[in-house]
Structure formats: structure tokens, C-alpha cells
Design an enzyme around this catalytic site. Structure first.
Site, short mmCIF file in Angstrom:
data_model
loop_
_atom_site.label_atom_id
_atom_site.label_comp_id
_atom_site.label_asym_id
_atom_site.label_seq_id
_atom_site.Cartn_x
_atom_site.Cartn_y
_atom_site.Cartn_z
N GLY A 1 0.81 -1.21 0.00
CA GLY A 1 0.00 0.00 0.00
C GLY A 1 0.85 1.26 0.00
N HIS B 1 -3.57 16.08 -2.08
CA HIS B 1 -3.41 15.30 -0.85
C HIS B 1 -2.93 16.21 0.28
CE1 HIS B 1 -3.68 11.85 -3.57
NE2 HIS B 1 -3.87 11.09 -2.51
N LYS C 1 2.10 14.19 2.55
CA LYS C 1 2.35 13.13 1.57
C LYS C 1 3.66 13.42 0.86
CE LYS C 1 0.19 10.55 -2.24
NZ LYS C 1 0.49 9.24 -1.60
#
Length: 249
Positions: free
Chosen positions: A75, A133, A137
Site C-alpha cells: 500500500g 493530498h 504526503k
């Protein structure tokens, strides 16, 4: 059958979320929760390794998991097509019986948004992506935006590339598979993607907004439960959802 899961990045936001889901599920069991100080030897014995760390650490975790014979769910963003291809080669060399699932986004809604954009791309020649985002990030463009651009390009096939700006127009976004991507990193936003498709006289916008981390729960559980039966490399939850999309790798 109970699936044992080792979570690499267990102290981060996604890691804490995944650990809670594992603890609450009757068919999942936490094998180990690893942080930056943990030994990768702790992965040994797990059925599945969930990697939700950061780009610099991810490759080493995937390699260690393959050596341990565990299935892997990645992920972590930052995996290019070339690096994913290297993992495919590594699995073949190791004659691995388990697979690796790369998940650019665990949100089912986000996956569907990318799928809709890929379908619509066959009917529009002008396409750009705007993704936003939170300020923390570390990578841009996002893995979701890259995946969407790759799916758009693959979907168009013989239609050829979209109408994109010249490469020297850097303010017009980074070209990924010929599709311009514009990235925002700022406070007050969790995750948002907008695919804008244009044609003479009309515009279509496909937008997905992540409002809370609960959006990722169903996708995390789906990937963990499907990982033990996965073979080779799988990219995106769309394959697990049965969506028939072109290979965007």
C-alpha cells in the site's frame, strides 16, 4: 482458515487502521506489527505481509517478504512500472508460490473513479488529472493518479495519446503515460482526484474525494483476504473487484 498478517509500518496512520481491522476480524490475526526499528526477520511465518511504510523502505520489505514465502500487499506509493516489473522477475527467479498485490488506493470509490475515467477516455482526446493530498504526503504525483493515467493510456490503445501540452510547459503538469497530472499538497485536504475530459462543446469531470480514513477499510480487508491465493503480480484493487480494465502497467 485464519490468515496471519504482519504489518510493516504499524505505527503510521494506515498501519494503525490496518491493525485495528485485523484485530476486529474473525478470519485475520496479527502476526507482527513492525516499525522503523523492527527487524525484518519478524516477517517470517506470516501468511501475508502488508507494507504501508514509505518509498525508501518498501522495496526491502517486499524482498524480505518474498524470501520469507509470504504473500504481499503493498500500500506504499512510489512504485513505477519498471520497479513492479522487477518484482515480477524476482518472483519468477524465486519460483515463488505466493504473489504480490500493489494497491495504489484502498478506497473502492477511488478505484471505480479510475475505472470510469479509463472507459470515458476512449471518447475524449483532451484529458488531464488534478490530484490533491495532505501536506505530509511525500510523493507526487500520487500512486492513484499514476495508475489512472496508465489506465487511460492503455484504454485508448490504437486511438493514440491524448492531446497534451508541450513538454516545456512545466506549469501544465507532469506527463505520465502522456496524460498531464497536476499535484497539490496542502493542509485541509485528505485525498482528492479529479479527471477532466474535454471535447468540442462539452466537458466531463470524474471526481472522487476521500473524506475520512474509513474509506480505506473495505479495500484493506479485501486485499488481505485475497492475498493468500494471489499469484504473480497484481496491480490495483480493480482486478480483485472483477473490473475488466486494460492492463495499465
Amino acid at each position: 482458515m485464519t490468515i496471519t498478517v504482519a504489518v510493516a509500518g504499524a505505527t503510521g496512520k494506515m498501519g494503525r487502521l490496518a491493525t485495528r481491522l485485523i484485530d476486529e476480524a474473525d478470519d485475520l490475526e496479527l502476526h507482527a506489527g513492525l516499525d522503523s526499528s523492527s527487524s525484518l526477520d519478524e516477517l517470517a511465518g506470516a501468511d501475508v505481509v502488508l507494507d504501508v511504510t514509505h518509498p525508501a523502505a518498501s522495496a526491502g520489505i517486499v524482498e524480505a517478504a518474498i524470501e520469507a514465502g509470504a504473500a504481499v500487499v503493498v500500500g506504499t506509493s512510489g512504485w513505477s512500472r519498471e520497479r513492479i516489473a522487477e518484482v515480477e522477475t524476482r518472483l519468477r527467479e524465486a519460483d515463488a508460490t505466493s504473489g504480490v498485490i500493489f494497491v495504489p488506493n484502498f478506497s473502492i470509490g477511488s478505484v471505480l473513479g479510475s475505472a470510469f475515467a479509463a472507459f470515458a477516455a476512449r471518447h475524449f482526446d483532451s484529458i488531464e488529472i488534478v490530484e490533491a493530498h495532505h501536506a505530509g504526503k511525500v510523493d507526487s504525483p500520487s500512486g492513484t493518479a499514476v495508475r489512472t493515467a496508465e489506465l487511460i493510456a492503455a484504454s485508448r490503445g490504437e486511438l493514440g495519446p491524448v492531446s497534451a501540452p508541450h513538454a516545456d510547459q512545466r506549469a501544465r503538469g507532469q506527463l505520465v503515460s502522456g496524460v498531464p497530472i497536476h499535484s497539490l499538497r496542502m493542509d485541509g485536504i485528505l485525498a482528492d482526484q479529479r479527471v477532466v475530459l474535454g471535447a468540442p462543446g462539452e466537458s466531463l469531470q470524474i471526481t472522487h474525494s476521500t473524506i475520512a480514513p474509513t474509506a480505506y477499510e473495505a479495500g484493506i480487508l479485501l486485499a488481505l483476504r485475497r492475498a493468500p491465493s494471489a499469484e504473480g503480480v497484481t496491480v490495483g484493487l480493480d482486478a480483485l473487484l472483477g473490473l475488466e480494465l486494460p492492463d495499465g502497467r
